[in-house]
Design a protein around this motif. Sequence first.
Motif, short mmCIF file in Angstrom:
data_model
loop_
_atom_site.label_atom_id
_atom_site.label_comp_id
_atom_site.label_asym_id
_atom_site.label_seq_id
_atom_site.Cartn_x
_atom_site.Cartn_y
_atom_site.Cartn_z
N THR A 35 -60.07 -49.00 25.61
CA THR A 35 -60.92 -47.86 25.95
C THR A 35 -62.03 -47.77 24.91
OG1 THR A 35 -59.65 -46.31 24.62
CG2 THR A 35 -58.94 -46.60 26.91
N TYR A 36 -63.05 -46.98 25.22
CA TYR A 36 -64.14 -46.78 24.26
C TYR A 36 -63.62 -46.13 22.98
CZ TYR A 36 -67.48 -48.04 27.86
OH TYR A 36 -68.18 -48.72 28.82
N CYS A 74 -62.21 -46.55 17.22
CA CYS A 74 -61.24 -46.49 16.13
C CYS A 74 -61.08 -47.84 15.43
CB CYS A 74 -59.90 -45.98 16.64
SG CYS A 74 -59.92 -44.22 17.01
N ASP A 75 -61.21 -48.92 16.18
CA ASP A 75 -61.18 -50.24 15.55
C ASP A 75 -62.36 -50.41 14.60
OD1 ASP A 75 -58.84 -50.96 16.80
OD2 ASP A 75 -59.81 -52.19 18.33
N ALA A 76 -63.51 -49.91 15.01
CA ALA A 76 -64.72 -50.03 14.19
C ALA A 76 -64.76 -49.00 13.07
CB ALA A 76 -65.96 -49.89 15.07
N ASN A 77 -64.06 -47.85 13.25
CA ASN A 77 -64.08 -46.75 12.28
C ASN A 77 -62.67 -46.25 12.00
OD1 ASN A 77 -67.13 -46.31 12.30
ND2 ASN A 77 -66.61 -46.10 14.46
#
Length: 74
Positions: A54-55, A60-63
Amino acid sequence: MSNIHEQIEQELENARAVCSTEGANSSDCAAAWDVVEELQAEASHQLQKHPQQTYFEKYCDANPDADECRVYDD
Protein backbone atom coordinates in the motif's frame (compact mmCIF):
# COMPACT_ATOMS: atom_id res chain seq x y z
CA MET A 1 2.51 -9.10 -14.39
CA SER A 2 1.10 -7.17 -17.35
CA ASN A 3 2.47 -9.87 -19.66
CA ILE A 4 0.19 -12.51 -18.16
CA HIS A 5 -2.76 -10.12 -18.40
CA GLU A 6 -2.00 -9.64 -22.09
CA GLN A 7 -1.92 -13.42 -22.52
CA ILE A 8 -5.26 -13.71 -20.74
CA GLU A 9 -6.80 -11.12 -23.07
CA GLN A 10 -5.44 -12.94 -26.13
CA GLU A 11 -6.73 -16.28 -24.93
CA LEU A 12 -10.13 -14.77 -24.09
CA GLU A 13 -10.42 -13.54 -27.67
CA ASN A 14 -9.29 -16.93 -28.93
CA ALA A 15 -11.80 -18.79 -26.76
CA ARG A 16 -14.65 -16.58 -27.96
CA ALA A 17 -13.62 -17.09 -31.58
CA VAL A 18 -13.29 -20.87 -31.21
CA CYS A 19 -16.63 -21.16 -29.46
CA SER A 20 -18.41 -19.05 -32.07
CA THR A 21 -17.07 -21.18 -34.93
CA GLU A 22 -16.98 -24.64 -33.32
CA GLY A 23 -20.01 -24.27 -31.05
CA ALA A 24 -20.32 -23.77 -27.33
CA ASN A 25 -20.52 -27.51 -26.63
CA SER A 26 -17.43 -28.50 -28.63
CA SER A 27 -14.32 -29.95 -27.04
CA ASP A 28 -12.22 -27.22 -28.71
CA CYS A 29 -14.33 -24.57 -27.00
CA ALA A 30 -13.91 -26.26 -23.62
CA ALA A 31 -10.16 -26.56 -24.14
CA ALA A 32 -9.87 -22.87 -25.07
CA TRP A 33 -11.69 -21.84 -21.90
CA ASP A 34 -9.48 -24.19 -19.86
CA VAL A 35 -6.44 -22.27 -21.11
CA VAL A 36 -8.05 -18.99 -19.98
CA GLU A 37 -8.83 -20.47 -16.57
CA GLU A 38 -5.27 -21.75 -16.11
CA LEU A 39 -3.79 -18.34 -16.96
CA GLN A 40 -6.16 -16.60 -14.55
CA ALA A 41 -5.18 -19.04 -11.81
CA GLU A 42 -1.50 -18.38 -12.48
CA ALA A 43 -2.07 -14.61 -12.29
CA SER A 44 -3.81 -15.11 -8.95
CA HIS A 45 -0.93 -17.23 -7.62
CA GLN A 46 1.59 -14.60 -8.68
CA LEU A 47 -0.34 -11.94 -6.75
CA GLN A 48 -0.35 -14.11 -3.64
CA LYS A 49 3.42 -14.63 -3.88
CA HIS A 50 4.14 -10.93 -4.41
CA PRO A 51 1.42 -8.84 -2.78
CA GLN A 52 1.51 -5.18 -3.66
CA GLN A 53 2.42 -2.72 -0.95
CA THR A 54 0.00 0.00 0.00
CA TYR A 55 1.06 3.63 -0.25
CA PHE A 56 1.24 3.74 3.54
CA GLU A 57 3.59 0.73 3.62
CA LYS A 58 5.80 2.35 0.99
CA TYR A 59 5.81 5.56 3.03
CA CYS A 60 6.83 3.68 6.18
CA ASP A 61 9.58 1.85 4.32
CA ALA A 62 10.97 5.19 3.18
CA ASN A 63 10.35 6.91 6.58
CA PRO A 64 10.68 4.29 9.32
CA ASP A 65 11.08 6.95 12.05
CA ALA A 66 7.83 8.73 11.23
CA ASP A 67 5.30 8.84 14.08
CA GLU A 68 2.67 7.17 11.88
CA CYS A 69 4.94 4.18 11.30
CA ARG A 70 5.79 3.36 14.88
CA VAL A 71 4.85 -0.09 16.06
CA TYR A 72 4.17 -0.65 19.74
CA ASP A 73 4.34 -4.06 21.40
CA ASP A 74 1.78 -4.95 24.04
